[in-house]
Design an enzyme around this catalytic site. Structure first.
Site, short mmCIF file in Angstrom:
data_model
loop_
_atom_site.label_atom_id
_atom_site.label_comp_id
_atom_site.label_asym_id
_atom_site.label_seq_id
_atom_site.Cartn_x
_atom_site.Cartn_y
_atom_site.Cartn_z
N HIS A 76 0.84 -1.19 0.00
CA HIS A 76 0.00 0.00 0.00
C HIS A 76 0.88 1.24 0.00
O HIS A 76 1.75 1.39 0.86
CB HIS A 76 -0.90 0.03 1.24
CG HIS A 76 -2.08 -0.89 1.14
ND1 HIS A 76 -3.18 -0.80 1.95
CD2 HIS A 76 -2.33 -1.91 0.27
CE1 HIS A 76 -4.06 -1.73 1.61
NE2 HIS A 76 -3.57 -2.41 0.60
N TYR A 204 -9.27 5.34 7.71
CA TYR A 204 -9.47 5.68 9.12
C TYR A 204 -10.49 6.81 9.17
O TYR A 204 -10.23 7.88 8.62
CB TYR A 204 -8.17 6.19 9.74
CG TYR A 204 -7.08 5.14 9.91
CD1 TYR A 204 -6.93 4.47 11.12
CD2 TYR A 204 -6.19 4.83 8.88
CE1 TYR A 204 -5.92 3.52 11.30
CE2 TYR A 204 -5.18 3.89 9.05
CZ TYR A 204 -5.06 3.24 10.27
OH TYR A 204 -4.06 2.31 10.44
N PRO A 296 -4.29 0.43 18.88
CA PRO A 296 -4.06 -0.08 17.53
C PRO A 296 -4.13 0.96 16.41
O PRO A 296 -3.76 0.67 15.28
CB PRO A 296 -5.17 -1.13 17.36
CG PRO A 296 -6.23 -0.71 18.31
CD PRO A 296 -5.54 -0.08 19.47
N LYS A 300 0.95 -0.03 15.18
CA LYS A 300 2.37 -0.06 15.56
C LYS A 300 2.76 -1.25 16.45
O LYS A 300 3.95 -1.48 16.67
CB LYS A 300 2.73 1.24 16.31
CG LYS A 300 2.79 2.45 15.41
CD LYS A 300 4.00 2.39 14.50
CE LYS A 300 3.95 3.39 13.38
NZ LYS A 300 4.11 2.81 12.05
N TYR A 388 3.87 6.61 9.92
CA TYR A 388 3.08 5.43 9.57
C TYR A 388 3.94 4.36 8.89
O TYR A 388 3.83 3.17 9.21
CB TYR A 388 1.90 5.83 8.67
CG TYR A 388 0.81 4.78 8.65
CD1 TYR A 388 -0.32 4.91 9.45
CD2 TYR A 388 0.90 3.66 7.83
CE1 TYR A 388 -1.32 3.95 9.45
CE2 TYR A 388 -0.09 2.69 7.82
CZ TYR A 388 -1.19 2.84 8.63
OH TYR A 388 -2.18 1.88 8.63
C1 PHB Z 1 -5.98 -4.39 11.02
O1 PHB Z 1 -6.04 -4.65 9.81
O2 PHB Z 1 -6.30 -5.22 11.88
C2 PHB Z 1 -5.53 -3.06 11.45
C3 PHB Z 1 -5.04 -2.17 10.50
C4 PHB Z 1 -4.63 -0.92 10.88
C5 PHB Z 1 -4.71 -0.54 12.20
C6 PHB Z 1 -5.19 -1.42 13.16
C7 PHB Z 1 -5.59 -2.69 12.77
O3 PHB Z 1 -4.33 0.71 12.55
#
Ligand code: PHB
Ligand code: APR
Length: 393
Positions: A76, A204, A296, A300, A388
């Site tokens: 990505h 997000y 989450p 990280k 990120y």
């Molecule tokens: C996930 O795909 O489980 C996931 C992805 C990004 C995040 C947290 C969890 O920030």
């Protein structure tokens, strides 16, 4: 009489931190025993996050488990941040020249287990009652029980990779251990389903009903999350309700692309920031969730465990190569410097994207301003992208 064994390194915990350390050490000619409390099926069945930083991918390659990751992982080059109906792409590749790889932690763990078993190096499942003797000036000793039989493992060093609830951190004397913690007033309800993702990249979303995240494991498996109350009960969230809520929070455009299906897994997890210091006491070194937890938001957790293992594997290899203790002595400070930066980023992402406050409060206005700034400033987007994709080791 306990069964006595020896190894250069005793590794407590067969999660990604312990398993990766074991592989890197094996490649450097250092032997280890990995002691895991659960059985293989349990460890391989745990659903965790799935975004790998560049540096994590390099470390997994170094450990010899890069092949499936490169075959099946999705590269990505950006992510999206949504506020109501507005969506802003953060172009990692354009801003900082790097990408991330979407590949589940569960798969990383399976690959590491397979590599370890293939090598024949010891990985002991269903170990009970691990205790640590770590006296000044002596080689540490691990006591544990397997199938009812007591064992002792004498080693040069112990790696405490046994996660947040393990015994390693708790073995530090109370006057040495210092912890820092923030518990957030909400959790994440996650759903995993065999349906194609609604977007090509992760989204997000900050919505007035609460945070939502659209993520994925592959082109055919999606992972979604919604912010929920800490005392929320899963039985109140049949799949239909989760999908409906996701559609509301992700906005009409994405809602139109959401394919729904039965949940393979559904769970609620609390959010926490936590750091324990120091990460070394005598001959015990803490790594991964044993020493720190991040919320989450920003993915990280695994990446931070891998960066600890980067420093620790190099420190231990240098010791066995030329007797140098310099990297062992600086391990805690070096690892913590990066840990705190990832803690800051995860806390910032969490603060910016969740619903915490009354819409009309000062805090809510600050959050709105933070997002407006992010949407309008290349510098702000660069800072997000830089963190990120992963800060350098
Ligand atoms: C996930 O795909 O489980 C996931 C992805 C990004 C995040 C947290 C969890 O920030
Ligand atoms: N004895 C032996 N093993 C133990 C003990 C113990 N007393 N306590 C815990 N364990 C094992 C757990 O069963 C688990 O398999 O230690 C392992 C720790 O693994 P994780 O919790 O996965 O932690 P870590 O390897 O540090 O991985 C980093 O990043 O995305 C985050 O939290 C997520 O798991 C992830 C972590």
């Amino acid at each position: 009489m306990a069964i006595s064994e020896t190894a250069q390194i005793g590794i407590i915990g067969g999660g990604p931190a312990g398993l990766l350390l074991g592989e890197l050490l094996r490649k450097a000619g250092v032997d280890s025993v990995v002691l895991e409390r659960r059985d293989r099926a349990y460890v391989e069945g745990r659903i965790r996050a799935g975004v790998l930083e560049n540096g994590t991918v390099s470390m997994l390659e170094e450990a010899g488990v890069g092949d499936r990751l490169h075959r099946e992982g999705l590269v990505h080059s950006g992510t999206e941040i949504a506020l109501g109906t507005r969506r802003q792409r953060i172009d990692f590749e354009g801003l900082v020249g790097k990408t991330v790889t979407v590949y589940g932690q569960t798969e990383v763990t399976k690959d590491l287990i397979e590599a370890r078993l293939r090598s024949g190096a010891p990985l002991v499942w269903s170990v009970e009652g691990v205790t640590i003797e770590n006296e000044e000036g002596e080689k540490p000793l691990l006591h544990y029980v397997v199938d009812g039989a007591p064992h002792q493992l004498r080693c040069d060093f112990i790696a405490g990779c046994d996660g947040f609830h393990g015994v390693s951190r708790q073995s530090l004397p109370a006057e040495i251990l210092k912890t820092y913690e923030r518990v957030y007033p909400f959790g994440w309800l996650g759903i995993l389903a065999d349906v194609p993702p609604c977007a090509h990249e992760l989204v997000y979303a900050n919505h007035e009903r609460g945070f939502a995240l659209a993520s994925m494991r592959s082109e055919t498996r999606s992972r979604y999350y919604i912010q929920c109350a800490l005392d929320e009960k899963l039985e109140n969230w049949p799949d239909e309700r989760v999908w409906d809520e996701l559609k509301l929070r992700l906005g009409p455009e994405l809602a139109a692309s959401i394919v729904t299906g039965p949940a393979i897994e559904k769970s609620i997890a609390p959010l926490r920031s936590f750091v324990a210091t120091p990460m070394r006491y005598r001959n015990l070194f803490l790594a991964g969730d044993a020493a720190h937890i991040v919320p989450p938001t920003g993915a990280k957790g695994l990446n931070l465990a891998v960066s600890d293992i980067h420093y620790l594997s190099r420190a231990l290899s240098a010791f066995y190569r030329d007797g140098s203790r310099a990297l062992l002595d600086s391990y805690s400070d070096t690892a913590l410097a990066r840990v705190w930066k990832a803690e800051r980023f995860s806390w910032w992402m969490t603060s910016m994207l969740h619903k915490f406050h009354d819409e009309d409060s000062f805090e809510a206005r600050m959050q709105a301003a933070e997002l407006q700034y992010l949407f309008s400033s290349r510098a702000a987007q660069t800072a997000l992208a830089e963190n990120y994709v992963g800060l350098p080791y």
